[in-house]
Design a protein around this motif. Sequence first.
Motif, PDB file in Angstrom:
ATOM      1  N   PHE A  27      14.532  -2.719   8.197  1.00  0.00           N
ATOM      2  CA  PHE A  27      14.528  -1.416   7.038  1.00  0.00           C
ATOM      3  C   PHE A  27      13.674  -2.146   5.922  1.00  0.00           C
ATOM      4  N   VAL A  28      13.213  -1.560   5.000  1.00  0.00           N
ATOM      5  CA  VAL A  28      12.486  -1.878   3.656  1.00  0.00           C
ATOM      6  C   VAL A  28      13.050  -2.180   2.896  1.00  0.00           C
ATOM      7  N   ALA A  29      13.110  -3.222   2.414  1.00  0.00           N
ATOM      8  CA  ALA A  29      14.717  -3.338   1.112  1.00  0.00           C
ATOM      9  C   ALA A  29      13.845  -2.675   0.363  1.00  0.00           C
ATOM     10  N   THR A  30      14.936  -2.169  -1.088  1.00  0.00           N
ATOM     11  CA  THR A  30      15.081  -1.437  -1.916  1.00  0.00           C
ATOM     12  C   THR A  30      14.581  -2.526  -2.583  1.00  0.00           C
ATOM     13  N   GLY A  31      13.154  -2.109  -3.285  1.00  0.00           N
ATOM     14  CA  GLY A  31      12.969  -3.590  -4.585  1.00  0.00           C
ATOM     15  C   GLY A  31      11.132  -4.582  -4.085  1.00  0.00           C
ATOM     16  N   ALA A  32      11.752  -3.991  -2.803  1.00  0.00           N
ATOM     17  CA  ALA A  32      10.639  -4.953  -2.158  1.00  0.00           C
ATOM     18  C   ALA A  32       9.375  -5.066  -2.514  1.00  0.00           C
ATOM     19  N   ARG A  33       8.956  -3.819  -2.556  1.00  0.00           N
ATOM     20  CA  ARG A  33       7.226  -3.605  -3.040  1.00  0.00           C
ATOM     21  C   ARG A  33       7.250  -4.209  -4.820  1.00  0.00           C
ATOM     22  N   ASP A  34       7.978  -4.550  -5.715  1.00  0.00           N
ATOM     23  CA  ASP A  34       7.853  -5.076  -6.658  1.00  0.00           C
ATOM     24  C   ASP A  34       7.693  -6.576  -6.205  1.00  0.00           C
ATOM     25  N   LYS A  35       8.576  -6.962  -5.835  1.00  0.00           N
ATOM     26  CA  LYS A  35       8.601  -8.570  -5.286  1.00  0.00           C
ATOM     27  C   LYS A  35       6.768  -8.709  -4.676  1.00  0.00           C
TER      28      LYS A  35
ATOM     29  N   ASP B 144       0.809  -1.349   0.274  1.00  0.00           N
ATOM     30  CA  ASP B 144      -0.067   0.075  -0.149  1.00  0.00           C
ATOM     31  C   ASP B 144       1.067   1.519   0.304  1.00  0.00           C
ATOM     32  N   GLY B 145       2.571   1.162   0.267  1.00  0.00           N
ATOM     33  CA  GLY B 145       2.961   1.859   0.458  1.00  0.00           C
ATOM     34  C   GLY B 145       3.209   3.090   1.257  1.00  0.00           C
ATOM     35  N   VAL B 146       2.309   2.607   2.674  1.00  0.00           N
ATOM     36  CA  VAL B 146       2.509   3.216   3.641  1.00  0.00           C
ATOM     37  C   VAL B 146       3.499   3.292   4.648  1.00  0.00           C
ATOM     38  N   LEU B 147       4.461   1.931   4.037  1.00  0.00           N
ATOM     39  CA  LEU B 147       5.639   1.613   4.847  1.00  0.00           C
ATOM     40  C   LEU B 147       6.606   1.857   3.082  1.00  0.00           C
ATOM     41  N   ALA B 148       7.250   3.350   3.048  1.00  0.00           N
ATOM     42  CA  ALA B 148       8.209   2.872   2.156  1.00  0.00           C
ATOM     43  C   ALA B 148       9.505   2.471   2.022  1.00  0.00           C
ATOM     44  N   GLU B 149       9.849   2.412   0.863  1.00  0.00           N
ATOM     45  CA  GLU B 149      11.403   1.532   1.150  1.00  0.00           C
ATOM     46  C   GLU B 149      11.908   2.148   1.291  1.00  0.00           C
ATOM     47  N   GLU B 150      13.181   1.267   1.829  1.00  0.00           N
ATOM     48  CA  GLU B 150      14.911   2.099   2.569  1.00  0.00           C
ATOM     49  C   GLU B 150      13.581   3.017   4.078  1.00  0.00           C
ATOM     50  N   SER B 151      12.438   2.229   4.122  1.00  0.00           N
ATOM     51  CA  SER B 151      12.331   3.399   5.512  1.00  0.00           C
ATOM     52  C   SER B 151      12.387   2.853   6.646  1.00  0.00           C
ATOM     53  N   GLN B 152      11.871   2.624   7.681  1.00  0.00           N
ATOM     54  CA  GLN B 152      12.757   2.798   9.065  1.00  0.00           C
ATOM     55  C   GLN B 152      11.225   0.852   9.148  1.00  0.00           C
ATOM     56  N   VAL B 153      11.134  -0.235   9.940  1.00  0.00           N
ATOM     57  CA  VAL B 153      10.055  -0.804   9.969  1.00  0.00           C
ATOM     58  C   VAL B 153      10.077  -1.273  11.651  1.00  0.00           C
ATOM     59  N   PRO B 154       8.751  -0.825  12.681  1.00  0.00           N
ATOM     60  CA  PRO B 154       8.275  -0.943  13.796  1.00  0.00           C
ATOM     61  C   PRO B 154       9.084  -1.792  14.338  1.00  0.00           C
ATOM     62  N   SER B 155      10.306  -1.739  15.820  1.00  0.00           N
ATOM     63  CA  SER B 155      11.030  -2.906  15.881  1.00  0.00           C
ATOM     64  C   SER B 155       9.505  -3.493  16.813  1.00  0.00           C
ATOM     65  N   THR B 156      10.504  -4.732  17.075  1.00  0.00           N
ATOM     66  CA  THR B 156       9.716  -5.620  17.461  1.00  0.00           C
ATOM     67  C   THR B 156       9.090  -5.834  18.812  1.00  0.00           C
ATOM     68  N   ASN B 157       9.881  -5.376  19.157  1.00  0.00           N
ATOM     69  CA  ASN B 157       9.190  -4.664  21.404  1.00  0.00           C
ATOM     70  C   ASN B 157       7.810  -3.929  20.925  1.00  0.00           C
ATOM     71  N   GLU B 158       8.288  -2.863  19.663  1.00  0.00           N
ATOM     72  CA  GLU B 158       6.347  -2.663  19.521  1.00  0.00           C
ATOM     73  C   GLU B 158       5.980  -3.048  19.465  1.00  0.00           C
ATOM     74  N   PHE B 159       5.752  -3.884  17.808  1.00  0.00           N
ATOM     75  CA  PHE B 159       4.770  -5.085  17.488  1.00  0.00           C
ATOM     76  C   PHE B 159       4.405  -5.631  18.923  1.00  0.00           C
ATOM     77  N   ALA B 160       5.315  -6.176  19.667  1.00  0.00           N
ATOM     78  CA  ALA B 160       4.600  -7.111  20.780  1.00  0.00           C
ATOM     79  C   ALA B 160       3.745  -6.444  21.684  1.00  0.00           C
ATOM     80  N   ALA B 161       4.196  -5.168  22.350  1.00  0.00           N
ATOM     81  CA  ALA B 161       3.625  -4.455  22.713  1.00  0.00           C
ATOM     82  C   ALA B 161       2.172  -3.550  22.369  1.00  0.00           C
ATOM     83  N   PHE B 162       1.994  -2.762  20.816  1.00  0.00           N
ATOM     84  CA  PHE B 162       0.885  -2.808  19.682  1.00  0.00           C
ATOM     85  C   PHE B 162      -0.084  -3.689  20.284  1.00  0.00           C
ATOM     86  N   HIS B 163       0.125  -5.263  19.380  1.00  0.00           N
ATOM     87  CA  HIS B 163      -0.798  -6.515  19.493  1.00  0.00           C
ATOM     88  C   HIS B 163      -0.544  -7.225  20.900  1.00  0.00           C
ATOM     89  N   ARG B 164      -0.466  -6.842  21.991  1.00  0.00           N
ATOM     90  CA  ARG B 164      -0.230  -7.662  23.092  1.00  0.00           C
ATOM     91  C   ARG B 164       0.474  -9.278  22.504  1.00  0.00           C
TER      92      ARG B 164
END
Lengths: 234, 321, 132
Positions: C70-78, C22-42
């Motif tokens: 980080f999101v790899a370059t070319g991840a979206r196309d893939k 969807d483009g919410v996470l652009a390529e080369e942008s940082q993804v939330p950390s594992t701990n943030e995912f864990a805390a957010f989704h409990r």
Amino acid sequence: MSWAVDNRAVKVARMQLINKWTFLGIPAIILTGSFLLSLAVFAVIPVPDAPKYSGAGQAVMWYFFALGIQSLTLTFPFSQGMSVSRRSFFLGTVGLFAVVALVVSGLYVLLGMAEVATKGWGMNGRMFALQWIADSGVGVQFLFYFALMMLLFILGFWFATVYKRWGATGMLVLWLAVGVLLVGLVALVTWQDWWAPVGTWLAAQGPLGITGWSLLFTALLGGGAYLTLRRATP
Amino acid sequence: MSAEIIRVDGLTKHYRGSGDGAPALDGVSFSIEADKIYGLLGRNGAGKTTIMSILTAQGFATAGSVRVFGQNPYENERVLNRICFIRESQKYPDDFNANHAFKAAALFFDNWDQSLAMRLAKDFQLPLKRRIKKLSRGQLSAVGVVIGLASRAELTFFDEPYLGLDAVARQLFYDRLVEDYTEYPRTIVLSSHLIDEVANLLEHVIVIDQGRIIMDDDAESLRGSAVAVAGQAARVEVFTAGRTVIHREGFGALASVTIDGVLSAGERAEAAELGLELAPVSLQQLVVRRTIKGAVDDGSADGAARQGTKQGDTARMEATR
Amino acid sequence: MIDDSKPIFLQIAEMIENDIVDGVLAEESQVPSTNEFAAFHRINPATAAKGVNLLVDDGILYKRRGIGMFVATGARDKLVGRRRDEFFVQYVKPLAREARKLGISSGQLAEMLGKEIDTDGAPGPTERVVAL
């Protein structure tokens, strides 16, 4: 290993002192209260010649009996939740009480000396320097009080351990056993007509003998309490 | 990968006075690895507290062996001082308030975090100066939860820690648990019968029923491991023929059958062709259905009678969701 | 957001994938950390980590030591390429099956689809799942 154990035992003692009232405050209040009350009673009844005896000195000892029960029934299950071994709990609790008993015994001896020096607080009252024991010297007096306090505490502790481990049934069996034993002894002495020699023997023991026997009995009860506690569950 | 810190073999426990009744634990064996969150799940009286008591040397086994951190925990300070287990019915000295209890915990737990304890006590609105015996059931549970979390013990047991806590306080507990665990990874064993509430927190699940272990699996491999097929009874029967059936319910001409295993895309398409509905099965439903199956497998009249009472409990269990 | 239909780590991976597509996470942008995912989704942090690592192994995300994911370059196309392959099985086949059942001809179906795609216009799906 042994250092770790001893260290945990010391922590148990510190835990027992977190609420200062139980081991320090209440005994102090009982001691002061019964002392002042006795002085008041001495002042009210004016008999100049014969000494006036007060049993108030015992009051704190009976509290120690109750303390023995309480420190097991409530604090033992809590100590288990604190991951304390039964051994550390026993050493820490009994050790702390021994220190308290030493201090109180010393206090009794000092108060007894003051009592003699002031001629019974100026009213010929006797609370600490009971005649037959005050004659035996400071060391024996001290040991005598200490032995008595330890005996009462361990007695309460041991009864509570038995209750904890075997419940009301265990308690009943224990009382019955003690009763049967005492009745049996009395019957035996009566039947063999041993009362006279028994009386002589008791009289011959004196304060030091009685102190010795109490300490021996305390040690036996303490050992019994420890072995019972080893398999008790919270 | 992870180090095994608990090893239980053939653990059996008969309670004195239970007569010739079933043992509380019947030859239980399992192991627990470091730094994971375990769920010890099962109905009330299934044997959860008994297991935890024996692991922490608060209780005694009738038979079998227990190794914690590679040693026998009984009277073993070197093992015990790495463990925290506040039982659901934990007793406190009569004259203690919560502050006293926290001071004691600070003495015995080397990793104790007093500021965390104070923060948690505030979160749970715990009256620190009121005597513990005058606290409500929920506040009493909160005292245990605070000690369990703030002790940061290498191996921490929570024994149905939510009793008397309202939904908000329970959520608070789960959130703080994940938070603190993330920062200070350690082994947590969470005993519960509110499975849905804790399911997502667990990495590994051990389910105990009538003193026996009936499931011991990674939570993730259990999720999606079963599927409920619902629709016209005859078609459901055709579709589920030859599969392992975990649970079966009928409503007249309709049926719902829970089967073990993951369906392929082709099988899903086939189910759609037959007009059957496929529904995911939650961990709680899976546990409940497996528990009931255990009773049915007994086959005896006794088993059937037990199943009757069990289904009552199932209804209650599901009603609490 | 997390349901019981499949393992949570797969759901976490899918959420991240959706955000990349969807483009919410652009390529080369940082993804939330594992701990943030864990805390957010409990959820259990180890489970969240498993989901993130799945995408690392797949080359969709990559790790920068000490910084994060980080999101790899070319991840979206893939991902888009892969989803187009799945599209046929997941959507076209059931659509065709239902159309046959209802007696809709391929011509009618094509007409319906053309109309729908033109009116809706916008490239992204209307319902978007945000990973965080």
